[in-house]
Scaffold this motif. Structure first.
Motif, PDB file in Angstrom:
ATOM      1  N   GLY A 118      24.267  65.382  34.255  1.00 26.34           N
ATOM      2  CA  GLY A 118      23.533  64.352  33.513  1.00 26.34           C
ATOM      3  C   GLY A 118      23.021  63.205  34.371  1.00 26.34           C
ATOM      4  O   GLY A 118      22.435  62.265  33.855  1.00 26.34           O
ATOM      5  N   LEU A 119      23.249  63.263  35.687  1.00 29.32           N
ATOM      6  CA  LEU A 119      22.750  62.186  36.552  1.00 29.32           C
ATOM      7  C   LEU A 119      21.436  62.594  37.211  1.00 29.32           C
ATOM      8  O   LEU A 119      21.202  63.777  37.465  1.00 29.32           O
ATOM      9  CB  LEU A 119      23.777  61.864  37.645  1.00 29.32           C
ATOM     10  CG  LEU A 119      25.174  61.429  37.202  1.00 29.32           C
ATOM     11  CD1 LEU A 119      26.005  61.049  38.421  1.00 29.32           C
ATOM     12  CD2 LEU A 119      25.113  60.259  36.223  1.00 29.32           C
ATOM     13  N   VAL A 178      22.905  60.913  41.810  1.00 29.40           N
ATOM     14  CA  VAL A 178      23.764  61.923  42.450  1.00 29.40           C
ATOM     15  C   VAL A 178      24.039  61.516  43.898  1.00 29.40           C
ATOM     16  O   VAL A 178      25.163  61.622  44.393  1.00 29.40           O
ATOM     17  CB  VAL A 178      23.115  63.337  42.399  1.00 29.40           C
ATOM     18  CG1 VAL A 178      23.892  64.322  43.267  1.00 29.40           C
ATOM     19  CG2 VAL A 178      23.052  63.842  40.968  1.00 29.40           C
ATOM     20  N   HIS A 179      23.008  60.998  44.540  1.00 25.47           N
ATOM     21  CA  HIS A 179      23.144  60.550  45.921  1.00 25.47           C
ATOM     22  C   HIS A 179      24.166  59.401  46.019  1.00 25.47           C
ATOM     23  O   HIS A 179      25.055  59.405  46.871  1.00 25.47           O
ATOM     24  CB  HIS A 179      21.770  60.093  46.419  1.00 25.47           C
ATOM     25  CG  HIS A 179      21.746  59.804  47.875  1.00 25.47           C
ATOM     26  ND1 HIS A 179      21.788  60.806  48.824  1.00 25.47           N
ATOM     27  CD2 HIS A 179      21.725  58.628  48.550  1.00 25.47           C
ATOM     28  CE1 HIS A 179      21.792  60.250  50.021  1.00 25.47           C
ATOM     29  NE2 HIS A 179      21.747  58.933  49.882  1.00 25.47           N
ATOM     30  N   ASP A 185      28.018  59.280  47.914  1.00 25.04           N
ATOM     31  CA  ASP A 185      28.498  58.232  48.827  1.00 25.04           C
ATOM     32  C   ASP A 185      29.790  57.630  48.294  1.00 25.04           C
ATOM     33  O   ASP A 185      30.716  57.346  49.045  1.00 25.04           O
ATOM     34  CB  ASP A 185      27.452  57.112  48.947  1.00 25.04           C
ATOM     35  CG  ASP A 185      26.309  57.539  49.856  1.00 25.04           C
ATOM     36  OD1 ASP A 185      26.467  58.571  50.545  1.00 25.04           O
ATOM     37  OD2 ASP A 185      25.267  56.860  49.852  1.00 25.04           O
ATOM     38  N   LEU A 186      29.801  57.426  46.981  1.00 35.43           N
ATOM     39  CA  LEU A 186      30.958  56.787  46.352  1.00 35.43           C
ATOM     40  C   LEU A 186      32.214  57.656  46.492  1.00 35.43           C
ATOM     41  O   LEU A 186      33.284  57.164  46.855  1.00 35.43           O
ATOM     42  CB  LEU A 186      30.645  56.548  44.871  1.00 35.43           C
ATOM     43  CG  LEU A 186      31.705  55.804  44.083  1.00 35.43           C
ATOM     44  CD1 LEU A 186      31.939  54.425  44.669  1.00 35.43           C
ATOM     45  CD2 LEU A 186      31.266  55.683  42.618  1.00 35.43           C
ATOM     46  N   ILE A 187      32.084  58.943  46.246  1.00 32.78           N
ATOM     47  CA  ILE A 187      33.244  59.848  46.347  1.00 32.78           C
ATOM     48  C   ILE A 187      33.780  59.848  47.778  1.00 32.78           C
ATOM     49  O   ILE A 187      34.976  59.774  48.010  1.00 32.78           O
ATOM     50  CB  ILE A 187      32.873  61.285  45.898  1.00 32.78           C
ATOM     51  CG1 ILE A 187      32.533  61.299  44.404  1.00 32.78           C
ATOM     52  CG2 ILE A 187      34.023  62.262  46.188  1.00 32.78           C
ATOM     53  CD1 ILE A 187      31.962  62.610  43.899  1.00 32.78           C
ATOM     54  N   ARG A 188      32.858  59.870  48.721  1.00 28.84           N
ATOM     55  CA  ARG A 188      33.290  59.853  50.116  1.00 28.84           C
ATOM     56  C   ARG A 188      33.989  58.536  50.467  1.00 28.84           C
ATOM     57  O   ARG A 188      34.991  58.503  51.175  1.00 28.84           O
ATOM     58  CB  ARG A 188      32.107  60.082  51.039  1.00 28.84           C
ATOM     59  CG  ARG A 188      32.412  61.252  51.946  1.00 28.84           C
ATOM     60  CD  ARG A 188      31.507  61.444  53.080  1.00 28.84           C
ATOM     61  NE  ARG A 188      30.115  61.171  52.768  1.00 28.84           N
ATOM     62  CZ  ARG A 188      29.127  61.927  53.187  1.00 28.84           C
ATOM     63  NH1 ARG A 188      29.383  63.015  53.879  1.00 28.84           N
ATOM     64  NH2 ARG A 188      27.886  61.603  52.928  1.00 28.84           N
ATOM     65  N   LEU A 243      25.187  68.371  46.212  1.00 27.59           N
ATOM     66  CA  LEU A 243      26.266  67.384  46.291  1.00 27.59           C
ATOM     67  C   LEU A 243      27.490  67.997  46.984  1.00 27.59           C
ATOM     68  O   LEU A 243      28.033  67.415  47.922  1.00 27.59           O
ATOM     69  CB  LEU A 243      26.648  66.890  44.883  1.00 27.59           C
ATOM     70  CG  LEU A 243      27.827  65.925  44.843  1.00 27.59           C
ATOM     71  CD1 LEU A 243      27.511  64.626  45.574  1.00 27.59           C
ATOM     72  CD2 LEU A 243      28.245  65.621  43.397  1.00 27.59           C
ATOM     73  N   VAL A 244      27.894  69.183  46.537  1.00 27.61           N
ATOM     74  CA  VAL A 244      29.079  69.822  47.122  1.00 27.61           C
ATOM     75  C   VAL A 244      28.882  70.031  48.617  1.00 27.61           C
ATOM     76  O   VAL A 244      29.743  69.688  49.431  1.00 27.61           O
ATOM     77  CB  VAL A 244      29.362  71.188  46.441  1.00 27.61           C
ATOM     78  CG1 VAL A 244      30.515  71.902  47.134  1.00 27.61           C
ATOM     79  CG2 VAL A 244      29.674  70.999  44.967  1.00 27.61           C
TER      80      VAL A 244
END
Ligand SMILES: Nc1ncnc2c1ncn2[C@@H]1O[C@H](COP(=O)(O)OP(=O)(O)OP(=O)(O)O)[C@@H](O)[C@H]1O
Ligand SMILES: [Mg+2]
Length: 265
Positions: free
Chosen positions: A191-192, A197-198, A202-205, A224-225
């Motif tokens: 849904g993004l 998604v970008h 960055d946030l997950i990393r 993304l993966v």
């Protein structure tokens, strides 16, 4: 360092051991094993119906494997009910956002701290009243997380009025409030838009790097993966098809075949 200590250092944070799940006659997972090392971002991929959500639900204890085991820091989690996994350091978000829509962002994140600070049976709402009044250390931490995820401006807004992407960030904040060792993310990119998604990647990393959280990412969004995972496990028809670095898995002939034969991509 002794041999035993060395072995402990090398031990996986989470181990999935020969897990099978059978629903009626359907074998949703068939003898799947893999390890998650501390600090890893592990991507779990596979075409529709491959068994990703089934495995995710086993890890978050919503499903009970028919056989096999799941070990967190060497201990089986299979006797633990879903509401007691946060206290051993497993946090999760939901595919379709599961927040309290009528509460503020602040209160939704406050509720997340429940898991690690109390194991009694006080309901979330009673606890919330208590936190609001007195628990300054919790409040300090909640505000730190809100600032970290850029949510301070909306802290007092009701969740239901916020854009979907922001709600997903609130869910992430709520999961982080319980100080997880492992964060299970179920299709966080769903849904993004491209830019969102970008930002999410960055946030997950950043969460892994700054807060030392190990991440399991179940995701359809291959871009993304492949851009953020250190290690990828590919499933197909309930079996592990391949695992390795993103480049290895992407080049694996069986993985290519599975995706060409599916409606994904
Ligand atoms: N609760 C359930 N009851 C019966 N069958 C189920 C249940 N959950 C999943 N299945 C079946 O198990 C198999 C694996 O499904 P699962 O949802 O884990 O796949 P998935 O990889 O998450 O797929 P998608 O990419 O479409 O989300 C499918 O054949 C599905 O129909
Ligand atoms: Mg799924």
């Amino acid at each position: 360092m002794t041999q035993a200590q060395l072995a402990q250092t090398d031990a996986p944070l989470l181990a999935v051991r020969d897990v099978s799940v059978v629903f009626g006659g359907i074998v949703a997972l068939n003898g799947v094993s893999f390890d998650m090392q501390k600090g890893q971002i592990l991507g779990l991929i596979g075409p529709n119906g491959a068994g990703k959500t089934t495995l995710f639900n086993c890890l978050s204890r919503l499903y009970q494997p028919s056989s096999g085991d799941i070990l967190m820091e060497g201990h089986s989690i299979l006797k633990r009910p879903p509401h007691r996994i946060a206290e051993i350091g497993i946090g999760r978000t939901f595919q379709n956002v599961a927040l309290f829509p009528n509460l503020s962002v602040l209160d939704n994140v406050r509720v997340g701290t429940h898991a690690r600070t109390s194991s009694d049976i006080i309901s979330d709402s009673l606890r919330l009243a208590w936190i609001r009044r007195s628990e300054t250390s919790v409040n300090t931490k909640v505000h730190e997380i809100l600032a970290y995820l850029n949510l301070e401006e909306v802290a007092h807004k009701t969740v239901s009025g916020l854009p979907f992407g922001t709600q997903k960030r609130v869910e992430l904040a709520r999961a982080l409030a319980a100080d997880p060792k492992i964060l299970l993310l179920d299709e966080p990119a769903g849904g993004l838009n491209h830019e969102e998604v970008h930002v999410l990647g960055d946030l997950i990393r950043r969460i892994r790097d700054d807060r030392h959280v190990t991440v399991l990412l179940v995701e359809h969004h291959m871009g993304l993966v492949m851009s953020i995972a250190d290690h990828v496990v590919a499933l197909n028809f309930g079996r592990k098809l391949a695992e390795g670095t993103p480049a290895q898995v992407q080049a694996d002939p069986d993985v290519i075949k599975a995706y060409l034969g599916s409606k994904d991509q």
